[in-house]
Design an enzyme around this catalytic site. Structure first.
Site, PDB file in Angstrom:
ATOM      1  NE  ARG A 188      70.197  26.334  84.144  1.00 47.39           N
ATOM      2  CZ  ARG A 188      71.420  26.761  84.635  1.00 47.39           C
ATOM      3  NH1 ARG A 188      72.053  27.632  84.302  1.00 47.39           N
ATOM      4  NH2 ARG A 188      71.834  26.249  85.891  1.00 47.39           N
ATOM      5  CB  SER A 237      65.441  21.734  85.690  1.00 43.89           C
ATOM      6  OG  SER A 237      65.824  21.240  86.857  1.00 43.89           O
ATOM      7  CD  GLU A 307      66.351  24.912  82.822  1.00 43.32           C
ATOM      8  OE1 GLU A 307      66.428  25.066  83.809  1.00 43.32           O
ATOM      9  OE2 GLU A 307      67.509  24.451  82.327  1.00 43.32           O
TER      10      GLU A 307
HETATM   11  C1  LIG Z   1      68.885  14.411  82.869  1.00 47.23           C
HETATM   12  C2  LIG Z   1      69.038  15.653  82.315  1.00 47.23           C
HETATM   13  C3  LIG Z   1      69.794  16.658  83.156  1.00 47.23           C
HETATM   14  C4  LIG Z   1      70.105  17.878  82.903  1.00 47.23           C
HETATM   15  N1  LIG Z   1      70.907  18.896  83.825  1.00 47.23           N
HETATM   16  C5  LIG Z   1      71.173  20.169  83.517  1.00 47.23           C
HETATM   17  C6  LIG Z   1      71.899  20.910  84.393  1.00 47.23           C
HETATM   18  O1  LIG Z   1      72.566  20.357  85.234  1.00 47.23           O
HETATM   19  N2  LIG Z   1      72.062  21.979  83.968  1.00 47.23           N
HETATM   20  C7  LIG Z   1      71.446  22.979  82.885  1.00 47.23           C
HETATM   21  O2  LIG Z   1      71.679  23.952  82.500  1.00 47.23           O
HETATM   22  N3  LIG Z   1      70.841  21.991  81.862  1.00 47.23           N
HETATM   23  C8  LIG Z   1      70.488  20.576  82.310  1.00 47.23           C
HETATM   24  N4  LIG Z   1      69.970  19.696  81.396  1.00 47.23           N
HETATM   25  C9  LIG Z   1      69.159  20.495  80.339  1.00 47.23           C
HETATM   26  C10 LIG Z   1      70.128  20.415  78.918  1.00 47.23           C
HETATM   27  O3  LIG Z   1      71.009  19.333  78.834  1.00 47.23           O
HETATM   28  C11 LIG Z   1      70.937  21.606  78.792  1.00 47.23           C
HETATM   29  O4  LIG Z   1      70.137  22.758  78.502  1.00 47.23           O
HETATM   30  C12 LIG Z   1      71.921  21.503  77.417  1.00 47.23           C
HETATM   31  O5  LIG Z   1      72.902  22.639  77.394  1.00 47.23           O
HETATM   32  C13 LIG Z   1      70.990  21.334  76.160  1.00 47.23           C
HETATM   33  O6  LIG Z   1      71.899  21.028  75.127  1.00 47.23           O
HETATM   34  P1  LIG Z   1      71.396  20.355  73.798  1.00 47.23           P
HETATM   35  O7  LIG Z   1      72.598  20.016  72.934  1.00 47.23           O
HETATM   36  O8  LIG Z   1      70.644  19.081  74.059  1.00 47.23           O
HETATM   37  O9  LIG Z   1      70.271  21.553  73.018  1.00 47.23           O
HETATM   38  P2  LIG Z   1      69.016  21.211  72.479  1.00 47.23           P
HETATM   39  O10 LIG Z   1      68.089  20.670  73.462  1.00 47.23           O
HETATM   40  O11 LIG Z   1      69.062  20.322  71.447  1.00 47.23           O
HETATM   41  O12 LIG Z   1      68.549  22.488  72.143  1.00 47.23           O
HETATM   42  C14 LIG Z   1      68.399  23.882  73.243  1.00 47.23           C
HETATM   43  C15 LIG Z   1      68.447  25.179  72.482  1.00 47.23           C
HETATM   44  O13 LIG Z   1      69.652  25.409  71.827  1.00 47.23           O
HETATM   45  C16 LIG Z   1      69.448  25.474  70.582  1.00 47.23           C
HETATM   46  N5  LIG Z   1      70.666  24.961  70.084  1.00 47.23           N
HETATM   47  C17 LIG Z   1      71.237  23.672  69.933  1.00 47.23           C
HETATM   48  N6  LIG Z   1      72.439  23.700  69.306  1.00 47.23           N
HETATM   49  C18 LIG Z   1      72.641  25.007  68.879  1.00 47.23           C
HETATM   50  C19 LIG Z   1      73.766  25.594  68.282  1.00 47.23           C
HETATM   51  N7  LIG Z   1      74.784  24.937  67.631  1.00 47.23           N
HETATM   52  N8  LIG Z   1      73.640  27.084  67.998  1.00 47.23           N
HETATM   53  C20 LIG Z   1      72.851  27.804  68.565  1.00 47.23           C
HETATM   54  N9  LIG Z   1      71.798  27.296  69.170  1.00 47.23           N
HETATM   55  C21 LIG Z   1      71.612  25.774  69.458  1.00 47.23           C
HETATM   56  C22 LIG Z   1      68.392  24.738  70.255  1.00 47.23           C
HETATM   57  O14 LIG Z   1      67.766  25.406  68.926  1.00 47.23           O
HETATM   58  C23 LIG Z   1      67.251  25.157  71.155  1.00 47.23           C
HETATM   59  O15 LIG Z   1      66.659  26.289  71.175  1.00 47.23           O
HETATM   60  C24 LIG Z   1      69.787  18.487  81.750  1.00 47.23           C
HETATM   61  C25 LIG Z   1      68.945  17.613  80.841  1.00 47.23           C
HETATM   62  C26 LIG Z   1      68.803  16.345  81.186  1.00 47.23           C
HETATM   63  C27 LIG Z   1      67.846  15.478  80.199  1.00 47.23           C
END
Ligand SMILES: Cc1cc2nc3c(=O)[nH]c(=O)nc-3n(C[C@H](O)[C@H](O)[C@H](O)COP(=O)(O)OP(=O)(O)OC[C@H]3O[C@@H](n4cnc5c(N)ncnc54)[C@H](O)[C@@H]3O)c2cc1C
Length: 318
Positions: A188, A237, A307
């Site tokens: 993560r 999580s 996380e």
């Molecule tokens: C219902 C649910 C289920 C989930 N299940 C999982 C799972 O099974 N496994 C898991 O690992 N996670 C899970 N997650 C967490 C989340 O979806 C992941 O961490 C996802 O990868 C985050 O992507 P995001 O685009 O929403 O990032 P954001 O939440 O928008 O950002 C997260 C971080 O990434 C950075 N970021 C975003 N875009 C970029 C970019 N283009 N370049 C550089 N940095 C960037 C942001 O600045 C921030 O620091 C879950 C979340 C929810 C709500």
């Protein structure tokens, strides 16, 4: 509000900064824009500027402005892993869209190759890759993030994003034009520099039988629906699993399932999720996170690590 809070929530932008941003983004930049709607928790105060970036040249131009004016900036993907403070974020928040959402998936010999822009949704990427028989894609299915956010988080389940990455392109204020970099992946988190914005990624998978890959992915999606409160506003999580254990197990054993602060509740379905059950503030969620962490530490001596990323200004006063 105290003097300190007043300062922390005051916009850093000058009129000439706003003019430059309007020149770059036109209608796609908004000022003092609440960030709640751009997060899965539906929580967060305003950004001084919020811009939807559609091309690499626009991102480069915004970064040059940040570099020149020493303005803070932040990139948000789907906002499914961030808790934005009630005091919002100073500087510029960018969200990628337009050309950054493109996906090209193809078969190349024994491999399935996916070229994806950073704002492409993981749902679309996994669906396209599964159709071509990408082995292992099921472990990335059901993650509600973008490719860029998932790369930074090294998101996944039994297998993670980093297991499949072939190349990563980034842009940063110090080096605004797109360039390839090498990233190392951990549970993560990654070595991706704090100021690097991922603009595109190439993923490579071994090619298998498309039907069995699709069936396996479907089974995982069904399982997810019965074990996670996916219909409620949350960020998945909240804590990383400690070595050899599960954060959800420890939180449940500490008796925290169902605990509430304001509109934030520890999910009765999955103890590592905190739901916004109505009108939760970032302060509610942060307080609940701290209580859960303390209870687990007091009862089991384990210090849970967050996380989710806490970003922006957290206000500890009413
Ligand atoms: C219902 C649910 C289920 C989930 N299940 C999982 C799972 O099974 N496994 C898991 O690992 N996670 C899970 N997650 C967490 C989340 O979806 C992941 O961490 C996802 O990868 C985050 O992507 P995001 O685009 O929403 O990032 P954001 O939440 O928008 O950002 C997260 C971080 O990434 C950075 N970021 C975003 N875009 C970029 C970019 N283009 N370049 C550089 N940095 C960037 C942001 O600045 C921030 O620091 C879950 C979340 C929810 C709500």
């Amino acid at each position: 509000m105290s003097l300190t809070t007043d300062k922390a929530v005051a916009s850093l932008l000058r009129d000439d900064d706003r003019a430059v941003l309007r020149e770059i983004f036109g209608e796609r930049v908004r000022f003092d824009e609440p960030l709640g709607p751009y997060t899965s928790w539906k929580i967060g105060g305003p950004a001084d500027a919020f811009a939807v970036v559609e091309r690499e040249e626009e991102l480069a131009a915004a970064m040059r402005l940040c570099f020149k004016r020493r303005l803070p900036w932040f990139v948000i993907g789907s906002g499914s892993n961030v808790l934005v403070g009630d005091g919002g974020m100073r500087g510029i928040v960018v969200r990628l869209g337009g050309a950054f959402a493109e996906i090209d998936a193809r078969v190349d010999g024994d491999d399935v190759i996916v070229d994806a822009g950073a704002s492409a949704g993981m749902a679309a990427v996994t669906a396209k890759a599964a159709t071509l028989g990408a082995v292992g894609i099921g472990s990335l299915a059901g993650i509600p993030g973008t490719v860029g956010g998932s790369l930074r988080m090294n998101a996944g389940t039994d297998r993670e994003m980093g297991d499949f990455v072939r190349s990563v392109w980034v842009q940063s204020p110090g080096k605004p034009d797109p360039h390839a970099i090498t990233v190392q992946y951990f549970y993560r988190h990654t070595t991706l520099a704090r100021d690097a914005v991922v603009s595109r990624v190439t993923l490579a998978f071994e090619r298998g039988d498309p039907k069995s890959v699709r069936d396996e992915m479907q089974a995982r999606l069904v399982r997810r629906k019965s074990t996670q409160p996916i219909a409620l506003p949350n960020a998945g999580s909240c804590f990383r699993n400690p070595e050899g254990d599960k954060a959800a197990r420890l939180i449940e054993a500490a008796g925290a399932k169902g605990w509430r602060v304001g509109g934030a509740e520890v999910s009765p379905l999955h103890a590592n999720f905190i739901n916004n059950v109505g009108g939760a503030t970032a302060r509610d969620v942060a307080t609940l996170l701290a209580r859960v962490r303390r209870a687990v530490h007091e009862q089991f001596g384990v210090e849970l690590q967050l996380e989710v990323h806490l970003v922006g200004v957290f206000i500890d006063e009413t």
